[in-house]
Enzyme design. Sequence first.
Site, PDB file in Angstrom:
ATOM      1  N   LYS A 203       0.845  -1.210   0.000  1.00 30.64           N
ATOM      2  CA  LYS A 203       0.000   0.000   0.000  1.00 30.64           C
ATOM      3  C   LYS A 203       0.869   1.244   0.000  1.00 30.64           C
ATOM      4  O   LYS A 203       2.042   1.206   0.425  1.00 30.64           O
ATOM      5  CB  LYS A 203      -0.955   0.036   1.191  1.00 30.64           C
ATOM      6  CG  LYS A 203      -0.306   0.078   2.586  1.00 30.64           C
ATOM      7  CD  LYS A 203       0.083   1.468   3.091  1.00 30.64           C
ATOM      8  CE  LYS A 203       0.763   1.435   4.448  1.00 30.64           C
ATOM      9  NZ  LYS A 203       1.511   2.597   4.850  1.00 30.64           N
TER      10      LYS A 203
ATOM     11  N   ASP B 245      -2.802  -2.082  10.528  1.00 31.75           N
ATOM     12  CA  ASP B 245      -2.954  -2.011   9.061  1.00 31.75           C
ATOM     13  C   ASP B 245      -3.503  -3.304   8.453  1.00 31.75           C
ATOM     14  O   ASP B 245      -3.803  -3.346   7.261  1.00 31.75           O
ATOM     15  CB  ASP B 245      -1.586  -1.744   8.395  1.00 31.75           C
ATOM     16  CG  ASP B 245      -1.193  -0.274   8.444  1.00 31.75           C
ATOM     17  OD1 ASP B 245      -2.054   0.563   8.778  1.00 31.75           O
ATOM     18  OD2 ASP B 245      -0.027   0.029   8.138  1.00 31.75           O
TER      19      ASP B 245
END
Length: 289
Positions: free
Chosen positions: A11, A136
């Site tokens: 990401k 996350d």
Amino acid sequence: MREYQAMAYAKINLGLDVVRRLENGYHQVKMVMQSIGLGDQLTLEMAGCGITITTDAPGLPTDRSNLIHKAASLMFETYGIHSGIRVHLRKEIPMAAGMAGGSTDAAAVMKGINELFRLGLPLSRLMEDGVAIGADVPYCILGGTALAEGIGERLTALPPMPDCHILVAKPRAEVSTKYVYEHLDAQGLTAHPDIDGMVQAIRQGDLQGITGRMENVLETVTVPAHPVIADLKGRMLESGAENSLMSGSGPTVFGIFSEEEKARAAYARLREENLADRLFLTEPCRNAD
Ligand code: ATP
């Protein structure tokens, strides 16, 4: 099924704001997350008993400290699985780089075990479980474009960002996420990114509206410690990027280009200047399957 192949996508943070430091030491954040087409490859295989990890990544521990191990034991304990698993990791995502490499591996293992052992759990359940491994991890299970709030675990899925080309440059610097958050003066931040405006631009499919709002408050800590980040950002802007930013706690820098030719030229230039040890030219990814 005895074997399952999974891609674990990296990401970037299109925007990262820290709202405040919480009493438990965590930080309340507001971030726009985007999966990119750069990922680790995992092969999961049913095995007699225990959790065995092998990898091509030099220096990466394969014991209980590996997030793959944590994810597998969490799934085995929570869902009463008594057999074992072998996981082979082909590492492509730079480590300790601000791209959630470990969290995305953990997410892929949770999804893989769900498939391999036919648990039939919805993604929402895996996302709830995943936060025990890391803030996350729920986002890495969801993938695509999303707003992350709370400690990063409160997610709102967003429409895919408009098509673009993303140049990712990881300089040689090593950065610890813990160090960056510990040295952030959350109360002293004078400017905050316009995350709400960025979310609106994403909903409108407005690339310049997104790139015009790219900011990351963690740059206040990492950039002074590693000036190469500012150099990379400058090079990307000079090469025609719509904008350029550090991802997560760094040191990875990315540039968003609307024109592929400019992105390719920037890639070639950075390669020649040797400011980064890893360089990737990629695109946004809709979801981390
Ligand atoms: P974030 O963006 O979430 O801060 P990061 O990209 O900065 O993460 P990671 O690559 O996830 O950092 O790894 C940070 C540390 O976690 C590494 O130094 C490594 O020892 C440990 N780690 C444990 N499991 C893994 C894994 N599967 N892949 C990468 N690192 C792992």
